[in-house]
Design an enzyme around this catalytic site. Structure first.
Site, short mmCIF file in Angstrom:
data_model
loop_
_atom_site.label_atom_id
_atom_site.label_comp_id
_atom_site.label_asym_id
_atom_site.label_seq_id
_atom_site.Cartn_x
_atom_site.Cartn_y
_atom_site.Cartn_z
N SER A 558 0.84 -1.19 0.00
CA SER A 558 0.00 0.00 0.00
C SER A 558 0.89 1.25 0.00
CB SER A 558 -0.96 -0.04 1.19
OG SER A 558 -1.99 0.89 1.03
N ASP A 644 -9.86 -3.59 -5.61
CA ASP A 644 -9.30 -2.69 -4.59
C ASP A 644 -9.84 -1.28 -4.80
OD1 ASP A 644 -7.75 -1.31 -2.76
OD2 ASP A 644 -5.89 -2.34 -3.30
N HIS A 679 -8.52 -4.67 -1.26
CA HIS A 679 -7.24 -4.15 -0.79
C HIS A 679 -6.48 -5.14 0.08
CE1 HIS A 679 -4.42 -0.88 -0.18
NE2 HIS A 679 -4.49 -1.02 1.14
#
Length: 709
Positions: A558, A644, A679
């Protein structure tokens, strides 16, 4: 290594992006549209390339998956938690991917000892509230959002996401009959809060940018339209909803990255109007909790007003802002994170010496307010460890449930008797296969960044391995949002340590390990400090003899994926491989577009390049996608998720296309996209173990810890 296979070549469709007089030509922006068959075909082609490049790792992946599985107590259960008239817990069953949430009645008002139950054995009086395996049946993805039992114990509100986009369908179950009410609410943000009388259920929805912005009240079983209770129009702010621990107040929390405000409503008046506790002041963050101190009702306020950079604690009589006074003064050596209030205790969560700490003040027999000297630290022998407050839903609990772990110690659940200091170990995470913590060691060292800043790095290894000889090493980093990488146990990590690897954690600026200043020194126009810190840690590990560049893999996900992208552009020669999971590598494109999910919220973390030319120039000088150049890159494995909503799959797809175009080395640049996940990647523990085994097998090969094939 496998024979060379050619990756699919992304076509170039030049698109000009013009801001502040700067023209950037983006050849791969066409990869943004997930509904275009050509985009899906490209991702599937990259997945096929990954399969070919990692085919020789199949046996190693099976071994690692088997190790994770064999070390895990598959049929297990959590320590029961008392709430209302029941003990609540979760069970897992061998062969099932998801948890089964259950409860049993308490044995009386004085029953504060969790029932002794063993994994796989029947529990007298057990009621299954929700079996996620049943809910997930027939779906490639499953995620449980809300799981909230009403105060009277008769109703369960729960929500599920079956796609991975973090949009949940909310349902209500009658726990007396097992029947589902016809009340079904689509598109919620994941949480749910009951009114004390169980007649009303509060939930959140999101705006077009997927920001939780609206609180609704649903009248259970009434068949009436839901009522908007609160809406936050400012796109910088995120809305949350809950209750005070005392359950006397419903609380709406509103926060941006740097400013917050809280609204309360008496739980006895759930259809009333929420009122602000303290007005919103730009740059001031605060949280509240309700406490009874010396017989009077107070709001306990953790805040950073008046120069309290690392936060202070005040108390304010309910309804009397003028009576606000200090409780715990600001101390730059101690980052205060939270104060939890109970009938008989105040619990202070804070950071000191780059580690999470806990301290407890006993309120019994006390008429005056406590001072910082009344807070007794909860201390453990392990130097590098994490301690925190566990689940304690009962306001008047006689014991405090706390959690402990370290890099080498499995998670422990402990009941603390505050009066005597006695600790009762309720559960220690089972690690099968004869795990012996004494065979492993964790140490902390300090690297020196280019500007002279000392950067902590935690290193875990097996004691039997000769640390005087360079060893294969995984270096992990994050460095954003004041998020801290704290000591914690990992079963999967053993598969690296037991093959002679060391695992290191770079606590770079932008994280919260060293206090609020550590975070501020790694955000906005200081963001490059995160990258130089990580490079400094990598060089320290080489110079100190821990490893060599060829044996070192960097890893981040991320925002940590942005760290990976920036670092590999700046110092590709330092690493034998880079793993970037759902990486935020096209950050400038995303943050320039307010229509994309969560963009405006991010301006206070990264800056606003849309309206500020200096921010635009600074971000463009480091964002990974713009700064890919013709140079020899190490092997790279990028992981993406098709659904995501936080880091769109587009970002790693574009980044990999450009890397594959420009890299002058023969090292494979891989893009693996999970086509049925969000995600957090795939769902279900077995799927997650498979994904972990895939990553670890690649890491083991790239570090040289294991020869594949």
């Amino acid at each position: 290594m496998p024979e060379a296979v050619t990756p699919p070549v992304a076509k170039k469709v030049p698109v000009e992006r013009i801001h502040h007089g700067d023209v950037f030509v983006d050849d791969y922006e066409w990869l943004r549209d997930k509904d275009v068959p050509e985009v899906v075909a490209y991702l599937e082609g990259q997945n096929a390339y990954v399969d070919a490049q990692t085919a020789d790792l199949a046996s190693l992946r099976e071994d690692v998956f088997g190790e994770i599985k064999s070390r895990t107590q598959e049929t297990d259960m959590s320590v029961p938690i008392r709430s209302g008239g029941h003990w609540y817990y979760a069970r897992t069953v061998e062969g099932s991917s998801y948890a089964i949430r259950c409860r049993v009645p308490i044995r009386g008002a004085g029953d504060w000892t969790p029932p002794e139950v063993a994994p796989g054995q029947a529990v007298d009086g057990e009621q299954i509230l929700l079996d996620s395996n049943v809910e997930a049946q027939g779906h490639d993805f499953f995620s449980l959002g809300a799981f909230s039992v009403s105060h009277d114990g008769h109703w369960l509100a729960y929500s599920v996401d079956l796609v991975g986009d973090e949009r949940y369908t909310l349902r209500i179950k009658n726990l007396d009959t097992g029947e589902l009410l016809p009340d079904v609410i689509e598109g919620t943000a994941g949480g749910a809060t009951w009114s004390k009388d169980a007649k009303h259920l509060f939930y959140l929805t999101v705006d077009d940018a997927w920001r939780p912005d609206t609180v609704w009240r649903h009248d259970v079983g009434a068949g009436t339209d839901d009522v908007v209770v609160f809406n936050e129009p400012d796109e910088r702010f995120w809305v949350g909803m809950g209750t005070s621990h005392s359950e006397d107040y419903l609380v709406i929390g509103v926060g941006s990255k740097v400013t917050s405000e809280n609204y309360v409503l008496s739980a006895d008046d759930p259809t009333g109007e929420f009122v602000s506790v303290l007005p919103r002041v730009d740059g001031v963050e605060y949280s509240i909790e309700h406490a009874r101190l010396g017989g009077d009702d107070y709001f306990v306020i953790v805040h950073n007003a008046d120069g309290a950079v690392d936060f202070a604690v005040d108390v304010m009589p309910v309804g009397n802002p003028g009576g606000r006074r200090p409780l715990i003064a600001h101390d730059p050596a101690r980052r205060i994170e939270d104060v939890d209030c109970f009938a008989d205790y105040l619990v202070l969560s804070y950071r000191e010496d780059a580690l999470p700490r806990l301290a407890v003040a006993d309120l019994r027999g006390r008429d005056e307010l406590p001072t910082i000297d009344d807070f007794e630290p909860v201390v453990f022998d392990q130097e590098l460890c994490s301690v925190g407050l566990g689940a304690n839903p009962e306001w008047d609990t006689p014991h405090l449930r706390i959690g402990y772990t370290s890099f080498v110690d499995p998670v422990e659940v402990i009941d603390l008797d505050v009066r005597t200091g006695e600790r009762t170990l309720l559960k220690r995470q089972t690690v099968l296969g004869g795990y012996d913590a004494s065979q492993y060691v964790a140490v902390r060292e300090w690297a020196v960044a280019d500007d002279g800043t000392r950067v902590p790095v935690s290193i875990v290894r097996r004691i039997a391995d000769d640390s005087s000889t360079p060893m294969p090493l995984l270096l992990t980093g994050y460095g954003a949002y004041e998020s801290s990488t704290d000591p914690g146990f990992s079963v999967a990590r053993l598969s690296m340590l037991d093959r002679g690897m060391a695992v290191a954690y770079a606590h770079v600026r932008g994280g919260g390990e060293m206090g609020r200043h550590w975070y501020e020194d790694g955000k906005l126009l200081n963001k490059k400090n995160s990258f130089s810190d990580f490079i400094a840690v990598a060089r320290h590990l080489v110079d100190a003899g821990w490893t060599t560049p060829k044996q070192m893999v960097a890893d981040g996900g991320s925002a940590g994926g942005l760290l990976m992208g920036a670092v590999v552009n700046a110092a590709p020669e330092l690493f034998g491989g880079v793993l970037a999971a759902v990486p935020f590598v096209d950050a400038l494109t995303s943050i320039l577009d307010p229509s994309l999910p969560l963009t405006v919220i991010e301006w206070e973390e990264w800056g606003d390049p849309l309206h500020d030319a200096d921010v635009y120039a600074y971000m463009k000088s480091y964002t990974p996608y713009e700064n890919v150049t013709a140079q020899p890159y190490p092997a790279i494995l990028a992981l993406a998720s098709f659904h995501d909503t936080r880091v769109l799959f587009t970002e790693p797809a574009k980044w990999v296309a450009k890397l594959q175009e420009l890299s002058t080395s023969d090292n494979p640049i891989l893009l693996k996209t999970e086509m049925s996940a969000g995600h957090g990647g795939g769902s279900g523990r077995y799927k997650q173990w498979e994904d972990t085994a895939f990553e670890l097998a690649w890491i083991l090969r790239q570090t040289g810890a294991v020869a594949a094939g």
